[in-house]
Design an enzyme around this catalytic site. Structure first.
Site, PDB file in Angstrom:
ATOM      1  CB  ALA A 115      21.541  85.000  14.083  1.00 29.04           C
ATOM      2  CE1 TYR A 116      18.704  91.623   9.848  1.00 27.23           C
ATOM      3  CE2 TYR A 116      18.989  92.794  11.917  1.00 27.23           C
ATOM      4  CZ  TYR A 116      18.569  92.769  10.605  1.00 27.23           C
ATOM      5  OH  TYR A 116      18.010  93.887  10.049  1.00 27.23           O
TER       6      TYR A 116
ATOM      7  CG  ASP B  11      17.089  99.586   4.657  1.00 28.67           C
ATOM      8  OD1 ASP B  11      16.886 100.759   4.280  1.00 28.67           O
ATOM      9  OD2 ASP B  11      16.546  98.594   4.126  1.00 28.67           O
TER      10      ASP B  11
ATOM     11  CG  ASP C 212      18.810  78.575  17.729  1.00 26.32           C
ATOM     12  OD1 ASP C 212      19.252  77.701  18.491  1.00 26.32           O
ATOM     13  OD2 ASP C 212      19.009  78.561  16.504  1.00 26.32           O
ATOM     14  N   GLY C 213      15.722  81.043  20.183  1.00 29.76           N
ATOM     15  CA  GLY C 213      15.229  82.220  20.884  1.00 29.76           C
ATOM     16  C   GLY C 213      15.195  82.012  22.377  1.00 29.76           C
TER      17      GLY C 213
ATOM     18  CG  ASN D 284      22.485  85.793  18.327  1.00 32.00           C
ATOM     19  OD1 ASN D 284      23.316  84.980  18.706  1.00 32.00           O
ATOM     20  ND2 ASN D 284      21.285  85.441  17.924  1.00 32.00           N
TER      21      ASN D 284
END
Length: 261
Positions: free
Chosen positions: A162-163, A150, A50-51, A120
């Site tokens: 994803a993230y 954060d 994916d990267g 993304n």
């Protein structure tokens, strides 16, 4: 009489991640289907995970080149299965999924302005041990005067697994025309879990106490440090075209991910 001339093969450009597995796959496929320069290709086949798919999408951001990924990496959420035989037929039968990137405009304490696209997500992250204090405006209206956290992010449907998912954000189906606004380790307000926004919304993050609580902004691979204000919106002037095998397309993967245990 029927035309018996062989059908011309599509002009395929093979691009591979740096891993030995992906590089060996590229050499085998080029031997089988030929070598094509990206400038004259009709389709790009990305070999990796994916990267690397994200890198490839960014590389062809302005061209709208159809990209067919084959997994030579680990997760491969945005990739098709790897197989060498019958590749032109697979590409011909593939389903096209249109994606639209986010446009980030970040201003820094030194009064510099940076622009970058994200496929993304655009994320804001604290730079020191101090929690960030961030105000959030949606289409010019203040929705959160101060989020102590954060960080925070805006994620696309393609990036929602994803993230965003790791930060407990919602999974968004493709074609839903929405974006995810997700806090990262929110301290106050403690119960706020984020929001789902229409795709046309503009999100503006205003950083509080910038000297004491510095914040960086990241659009996929582009990081801007010491930001004072960041705006994020979908850029529909750019269309990304991902090709997926009909039996294993991205919509199905996103639906399956919601039932993963």
């Amino acid at each position: 009489m029927p035309d018996r001339r062989p059908k011309a093969e599509p002009r395929i450009c093979f691009l591979a991640a740096d891993s030995p597995v992906a590089q060996r796959a590229r050499l085998r496929l080029e031997k089988r289907y030929g070598v094509c320069d990206p400038r004259s290709a009709k389709v790009v086949v990305a070999l990796g995970g994916d990267g690397f798919m994200l890198e490839t999408l960014h590389r062809f951001l302005s061209r709208g080149m159809p990209i067919f990924g084959m997994n030579c990496g680990t997760v491969g959420f945005m990739m098709n299965r790897y197989a060498e035989a019958g590749l032109p037929a697979r590409i011909e039968a593939a389903q096209n999924v249109r994606l639209y990137p986010l446009l980030m405009v970040a201003r820094t304490v030194k009064r510099r302005t940076f622009k970058a696209h994200a496929i993304n997500e655009v994320s804001l992250l604290r730079q020191t041990r101090q929690a960030a204090k961030i105000g959030i405006r949606i289409d010019g209206r203040t929705r959160l005067k101060e989020l102590i956290c954060d960080g925070a992010m805006v994620a696309t449907p393609a990036g929602s697994t994803a993230y965003n998912l790791s930060a407990h954000g919602p999974i968004l189906p493709l074609g839903s025309d929405v974006l995810a606004l997700t806090p990262i380790s929110a301290f106050r307000p403690r119960r706020w879990r984020g929001a789902i926004l229409p795709h046309g919304a503009e999100v503006v993050f205003d950083i509080r106490e910038i000297d004491k609580r510095p914040v960086s902004a990241v659009a996929d691979f582009t990081e801007v440090r010491d930001v004072v204000q960041v705006s994020v919106r979908e850029d529909r002037n750019i269309t990304l075209n991902l090709l997926f095998d009909p039996e294993h397309n991205l919509e199905e993967r996103i639906l399956t991910e919601q039932f993963a245990v």
